[in-house]
Design a protein around this motif. Structure first.
Motif, mmCIF file in Angstrom:
data_model
loop_
_atom_site.group_PDB
_atom_site.id
_atom_site.type_symbol
_atom_site.label_atom_id
_atom_site.label_comp_id
_atom_site.label_asym_id
_atom_site.label_seq_id
_atom_site.Cartn_x
_atom_site.Cartn_y
_atom_site.Cartn_z
ATOM 1 N N LEU A 64 -6.061 -5.561 -4.321
ATOM 2 C CA LEU A 64 -7.094 -4.707 -4.938
ATOM 3 C C LEU A 64 -7.679 -3.740 -3.913
ATOM 4 O O LEU A 64 -7.967 -2.581 -4.240
ATOM 5 C CB LEU A 64 -8.180 -5.554 -5.578
ATOM 6 N N ILE A 65 -7.843 -4.204 -2.689
ATOM 7 C CA ILE A 65 -8.318 -3.310 -1.618
ATOM 8 C C ILE A 65 -7.283 -2.215 -1.366
ATOM 9 O O ILE A 65 -7.622 -1.038 -1.216
ATOM 10 C CB ILE A 65 -8.627 -4.111 -0.337
ATOM 11 N N LYS A 66 -6.009 -2.597 -1.343
ATOM 12 C CA LYS A 66 -4.941 -1.603 -1.162
ATOM 13 C C LYS A 66 -4.938 -0.588 -2.310
ATOM 14 O O LYS A 66 -4.733 0.606 -2.082
ATOM 15 C CB LYS A 66 -3.581 -2.292 -1.080
ATOM 16 N N ALA A 67 -5.166 -1.045 -3.533
ATOM 17 C CA ALA A 67 -5.206 -0.141 -4.682
ATOM 18 C C ALA A 67 -6.355 0.854 -4.554
ATOM 19 O O ALA A 67 -6.203 2.033 -4.889
ATOM 20 C CB ALA A 67 -5.323 -0.936 -5.980
ATOM 21 N N ALA A 68 -7.501 0.382 -4.055
ATOM 22 C CA ALA A 68 -8.640 1.282 -3.851
ATOM 23 C C ALA A 68 -8.318 2.326 -2.779
ATOM 24 O O ALA A 68 -8.637 3.517 -2.942
ATOM 25 C CB ALA A 68 -9.879 0.479 -3.466
ATOM 26 N N ILE A 69 -7.669 1.901 -1.705
ATOM 27 C CA ILE A 69 -7.281 2.842 -0.645
ATOM 28 C C ILE A 69 -6.287 3.869 -1.190
ATOM 29 O O ILE A 69 -6.407 5.064 -0.916
ATOM 30 C CB ILE A 69 -6.697 2.081 0.566
ATOM 31 N N LEU A 87 0.844 -1.195 0.000
ATOM 32 C CA LEU A 87 0.000 0.000 0.000
ATOM 33 C C LEU A 87 0.880 1.246 0.000
ATOM 34 O O LEU A 87 0.607 2.207 -0.714
ATOM 35 C CB LEU A 87 -0.951 -0.003 1.202
ATOM 36 N N GLY A 88 1.943 1.232 0.782
ATOM 37 C CA GLY A 88 2.869 2.363 0.806
ATOM 38 C C GLY A 88 3.541 2.597 -0.526
ATOM 39 O O GLY A 88 3.764 3.738 -0.936
ATOM 40 N N VAL A 89 3.851 1.514 -1.227
ATOM 41 C CA VAL A 89 4.456 1.621 -2.553
ATOM 42 C C VAL A 89 3.468 2.271 -3.517
ATOM 43 O O VAL A 89 3.826 3.164 -4.296
ATOM 44 C CB VAL A 89 4.899 0.230 -3.056
ATOM 45 N N MET A 90 2.223 1.839 -3.459
ATOM 46 C CA MET A 90 1.186 2.429 -4.323
ATOM 47 C C MET A 90 0.979 3.901 -3.984
ATOM 48 O O MET A 90 0.865 4.742 -4.884
ATOM 49 C CB MET A 90 -0.128 1.662 -4.166
ATOM 50 N N LEU A 91 0.918 4.213 -2.684
ATOM 51 C CA LEU A 91 0.737 5.602 -2.259
ATOM 52 C C LEU A 91 1.888 6.483 -2.742
ATOM 53 O O LEU A 91 1.664 7.613 -3.196
ATOM 54 C CB LEU A 91 0.632 5.685 -0.738
ATOM 55 N N ALA A 92 3.112 5.983 -2.643
ATOM 56 C CA ALA A 92 4.270 6.762 -3.090
ATOM 57 C C ALA A 92 4.153 7.104 -4.571
ATOM 58 O O ALA A 92 4.378 8.246 -4.969
ATOM 59 C CB ALA A 92 5.557 5.986 -2.818
ATOM 60 N N GLY A 93 3.766 6.118 -5.382
ATOM 61 C CA GLY A 93 3.625 6.383 -6.809
ATOM 62 C C GLY A 93 2.493 7.339 -7.124
ATOM 63 O O GLY A 93 2.651 8.275 -7.908
ATOM 64 N N THR A 96 -9.974 9.548 -9.641
ATOM 65 C CA THR A 96 -9.903 8.426 -8.705
ATOM 66 C C THR A 96 -9.752 7.109 -9.453
ATOM 67 O O THR A 96 -8.950 6.252 -9.070
ATOM 68 C CB THR A 96 -11.148 8.392 -7.799
ATOM 69 N N LEU A 97 -10.503 6.928 -10.536
ATOM 70 C CA LEU A 97 -10.372 5.709 -11.337
ATOM 71 C C LEU A 97 -8.996 5.619 -11.988
ATOM 72 O O LEU A 97 -8.421 4.528 -12.107
ATOM 73 C CB LEU A 97 -11.477 5.631 -12.389
ATOM 74 N N GLY A 98 -8.455 6.739 -12.404
ATOM 75 C CA GLY A 98 -7.096 6.753 -12.958
ATOM 76 C C GLY A 98 -6.070 6.361 -11.914
ATOM 77 O O GLY A 98 -5.138 5.593 -12.192
ATOM 78 N N PHE A 99 -6.223 6.874 -10.703
ATOM 79 C CA PHE A 99 -5.321 6.496 -9.614
ATOM 80 C C PHE A 99 -5.465 5.010 -9.280
ATOM 81 O O PHE A 99 -4.486 4.339 -8.980
ATOM 82 C CB PHE A 99 -5.592 7.338 -8.375
ATOM 83 N N PHE A 100 -6.693 4.503 -9.336
ATOM 84 C CA PHE A 100 -6.917 3.069 -9.084
ATOM 85 C C PHE A 100 -6.230 2.232 -10.159
ATOM 86 O O PHE A 100 -5.529 1.264 -9.859
ATOM 87 C CB PHE A 100 -8.418 2.757 -9.019
ATOM 88 N N ALA A 101 -6.405 2.621 -11.422
ATOM 89 C CA ALA A 101 -5.759 1.895 -12.525
ATOM 90 C C ALA A 101 -4.240 1.950 -12.382
ATOM 91 O O ALA A 101 -3.550 0.941 -12.591
ATOM 92 C CB ALA A 101 -6.191 2.479 -13.868
#
Length: 186
Positions: free
Chosen positions: A162-167, A38-44, A116-121
């Motif tokens: 997928l839950i982490k990606a949504a967060i 989740l932290g990796v996704m948030l950083a990006g 938000t959908l772009g960030f999710f993708a």
């Protein structure tokens, strides 16, 4: 790169480390599902490609010098000899790809839903697909499991990721609204 960028990189490295303190969910075959990706996704999503990729680089350096910053208090060079090191190494290109895609959807003037959908993708493609390419690749060939076994074994982690990606997508949107100057890239 200025002082602000260095502080943000260190902050997101710290976020990745702190997410390692969240107790992992143990799967029946003694493999933890941790919150660190989740932290990796948030950083990006929040920092963009270059700064976002440097946050996991900093975490990997901390691991290499022996600090117990990974989930379960793991650290040291022995981590790099383990079968899941591909996932750890995949954090860097994963954050970079997440950031590249998120930068296209990071315009402050965008509507909430497309952004938000772009960030999710971005989180799914970079934080899951890219990280899994490295992780499954090493697990299959480096650990000698074979591609099909490594792939099938990794499927159990997809719902949590997928839950982490949504967060990460929701957090990216919240940062964009609350602090629109943060994503401006150096």
């Amino acid at each position: 790169m200025n002082t602000r960028d260095l502080v943000l990189i260190a902050l997101f490295a710290a976020i990745i480390v702190v997410l390692g303190l969240v107790p992992p969910i143990m799967l029946p075959f003694n493999v933890p599902i941790s919150a660190q990706t989740l932290g990796v996704m948030l950083a990006g999503v929040i920092l963009g490609a270059k700064r976002g990729a440097l946050a996991p680089v900093l975490v990997i350096i901390l691991v290499a010098i022996g600090l117990p910053v990974l989930s379960g208090g793991r650290g040291g060079l022995a981590v790099f000899a383990g079968p899941t090191v591909g996932f750890l190494i995949g954090w860097v290109p994963g954050a970079y790809v997440t950031g590249q895609i998120a930068e296209r959807f990071g315009k402050p003037a965008m509507e909430a839903l497309p952004q938000t959908l772009g960030f999710f993708a971005a989180s799914v493609i970079g934080g899951i697909v890219v990280v899994y390419l490295f992780g499954i690749g090493y697990l299959a060939f480096g650990a000698g499991l074979g591609l099909s076994k490594a792939f099938m074994g990794s499927l159990a982690f997809i719902p949590g990721d997928l839950i982490k990606a949504a967060i990460a997508a929701l957090a990216g949107r919240a940062v964009m609204v609350g602090y629109p100057l943060l994503p401006y890239r150096a």
